[in-house]
Write an enzyme that holds these catalytic residues in place. Structure first.
Site, PDB file in Angstrom:
ATOM      1  N   GLU A 263       0.840  -1.193   0.000  1.00 27.45           N
ATOM      2  CA  GLU A 263       0.000   0.000   0.000  1.00 27.45           C
ATOM      3  C   GLU A 263       0.883   1.254   0.000  1.00 27.45           C
ATOM      4  OE1 GLU A 263      -3.674   1.768   2.744  1.00 27.45           O
ATOM      5  OE2 GLU A 263      -2.118   0.529   3.677  1.00 27.45           O
TER       6      GLU A 263
ATOM      7  N   CYS B 259      -5.051  -3.329   3.267  1.00 20.10           N
ATOM      8  CA  CYS B 259      -4.701  -3.052   4.668  1.00 20.10           C
ATOM      9  C   CYS B 259      -5.874  -3.184   5.640  1.00 20.10           C
ATOM     10  CB  CYS B 259      -4.044  -1.660   4.747  1.00 20.10           C
ATOM     11  SG  CYS B 259      -3.094  -1.377   6.269  1.00 20.10           S
TER      12      CYS B 259
ATOM     13  N   LYS C 243     -10.080   0.641  -1.670  1.00 16.22           N
ATOM     14  CA  LYS C 243     -10.071   0.434  -0.224  1.00 16.22           C
ATOM     15  C   LYS C 243     -11.417   0.919   0.312  1.00 16.22           C
ATOM     16  CE  LYS C 243      -7.274   1.206   3.931  1.00 16.22           C
ATOM     17  NZ  LYS C 243      -6.034   1.807   4.458  1.00 16.22           N
TER      18      LYS C 243
END
Length: 508
Positions: free
Chosen positions: A266, A375, A341
């Protein structure tokens, strides 16, 4: 042709309807040799006797290259042979479906498509076919087209040695050696009319290390996927080109190990924010977002030229709806897919004004169905369960964490996702420090590959792990067929045993 002009790359079985275009491609590829093309009846015979062995690679729907092969009983030819002998005077009557060696009859890439590593794809297909058919290996007579320049001074053996030692460049032999073929014998008078090679050839061989002597027991065909994780060092870069040069170095490295995927972390491009450190954090991240389109374009080109699926980690991206944390799957067939995300961290929202995405989906690849969660998303088990219901085999988690406790959240949640969803999970993060970038100053990471915990897998559920806080690559093989067995016969069956009569989970 440039990589950015490619819309699609396909490997297809050769069809007789391709013959006219195939003939033109052969003439163009063998321009120094007269009448160097196969007649239509030759191609028909090859397709009839061994359709799997005849493949073309097409770029934007047009033939860019071709590979032709047969299966032979190699004991009859190992000591020496000519091209006429191995092909039975071009009748291909030497083909034996019960033979033990794949023999390469022809392989070429049209001049305009050279430099894109398409030839490697044809060689890789032959290797995979060899493994699938459980043959001992591959062999063929390789031309040495530059030998005529040295024939008065060097014997063929001396010439080959100098090519191997990089003292002489031979485009054909160099390419074959770089694709793991080893010279085993010099063949004299191999191909009539090959003046460039003085009619010599090198018998090149590749051994199938997975070959098993046939037995009466039935065994399922394994599907093994190789993952290449990039544990990226955060360091200063003077510009985008220098950062992309480092990225290509890692892609080249994992591709050299025949990896099917390369996973970046990321915000791996965060070092470029140093040039805007005089701006506020929201303005600096928006300046960084201006690089995203160029990075995606370059990664797509690299995925083609290195024959690897690239998961770009994530990057800031500005759309008409705001600032998002997104990444791209750059497939090696030239197609590109986008992922978002969904859950931004409180820090991302507070410092940068970043918003969460809205789309959750799996992606089809040539190595199974995959999912990608960035993440923080890995800490929400509902997401990966929805992906598992769509048939996900491998979950990729690019992450960035500054402290060990932040890393531990991602690491332990990712491992839980592997167990509860009966899939493989690969996580890759960044290490090092960026003292000149606000809000991105320190990093902590240990990239890993997790598996379910059952008898066919490591007992601790860890397939491979990188050294913490050290720049490196991590290579790991995962066997997708083991997931099928686990789903049916595992000690526990997390997907099958869900109490859907009590609870349900669905996407809106």
């Amino acid at each position: 042709m440039q990589a950015n002009e490619i819309e699609n790359i396909e490997l297809q079985y050769l069809s007789l309807k391709d013959y006219k275009e195939l003939k033109e491609a052969m003439i163009e590829s063998y321009s120094t040799m007269s009448d160097a093309y196969w007649k239509k009846h030759h191609i028909k015979k090859l397709i009839d006797i061994f359709p799997e062995g005849q493949v073309t690679i097409k770029v934007n729907g047009h033939i860019a290259g071709c590979a032709l092969s047969i299966i032979v009983d190699y004991d009859q030819y190992e000591e020496g042979h000519t091209y006429k002998e191995i092909t039975a005077n071009y009748t291909f009557d030497t083909h034996n479906p019960k033979g033990d060696r794949l023999y390469g009859i022809d392989i070429f890439i049209k001049p305009e498509f050279r430099g894109l590593r398409l030839g490697r794809r044809l060689y890789d297909y032959r290797k995979e076919l060899c493994e699938k058919l459980n043959l001992k290996g591959i062999a063929f007579g390789g031309r040495i087209p530059n030998y005529h320049l040295y024939a008065e001074k060097l014997t063929p053996k001396e010439y080959i040695q100098k090519v191997k030692h990089k003292e002489i460049h031979d485009p054909v032999l160099n390419f074959q050696v770089s694709n793991d073929f080893h010279p085993s014998k010099v063949l004299k008078g191999y191909l009539d009319g090959d003046k460039d090679s003085n009619e010599y050839a090198v018998l090149l061989e590749w051994d199938n290390i997975y070959y098993e002597k046939p037995n009466e027991k039935a065994a399922p065909m394994k599907t093994v996927v190789r993952l290449g994780l990039i544990q990226w060092q955060m360091r200063p870069y003077k510009d985008l080109d220098e950062l992309l040069q480092q990225a290509e170095y890692f892609i080249d490295a994992v591709s050299g190990y025949r990896s099917d995927f390369a996973l970046f972390p990321e915000f791996f491009n965060a070092p470029l924010m140093a040039e805007n450190n005089h701006l506020s954090e929201p303005d600096a991240i928006r300046e960084l977002a201006k690089h995203t389109e160029k990075i995606v374009q370059k990664f797509s080109e690299l995925s083609i030229s290195y024959n690897i699926n690239i998961i770009s980690g994530s990057m800031p991206e500005i759309t008409q709806n705001g600032l998002f944390n997104v990444g791209y799957l750059c497939r090696r067939d030239g197609s590109v897919a986008r992922y978002e995300k969904l859950h931004v961290t409180p820090d991302e929202a507070k410092v940068w004004g970043m918003q969460g995405g809205h789309e959750l989906k799996t992606f089809d690849t040539d190595c199974g169905k995959i999912g990608i969660l960035i993440c923080y998303d890995s800490e929400f088990p509902e997401l990966s369960r929805l992906l598992a219901e769509e048939g996900m085999d491998i979950l990729f988690v690019p992450f960035l964490t500054d402290t060990q406790n932040g890393y531990s959240r991602v690491r332990h949640c990712a491992q839980a996702r592997a167990i509860e969803n009966e899939c493989y999970v690969a996580i890759a993060g960044s290490v090092g420090n960026l003292p000149n970038v606000h809000n991105m100053d320190i990093q902590f990471a240990q990239s890993m590959v997790f598996t379910p915990c059952d008898f066919a897998f490591p007992s601790n559920g860890i397939k491979a792990e990188a050294t913490p806080n050290t720049e490196m690559i991590l290579i790991a093989d995962v066997d997708l067929s083991l997931l099928r067995e686990l789903n049916q016969f595992g000690s526990v069956r997390n997907l099958k045993d869900r109490r859907t009569d009590v609870f349900d989970l669905r996407k809106r």
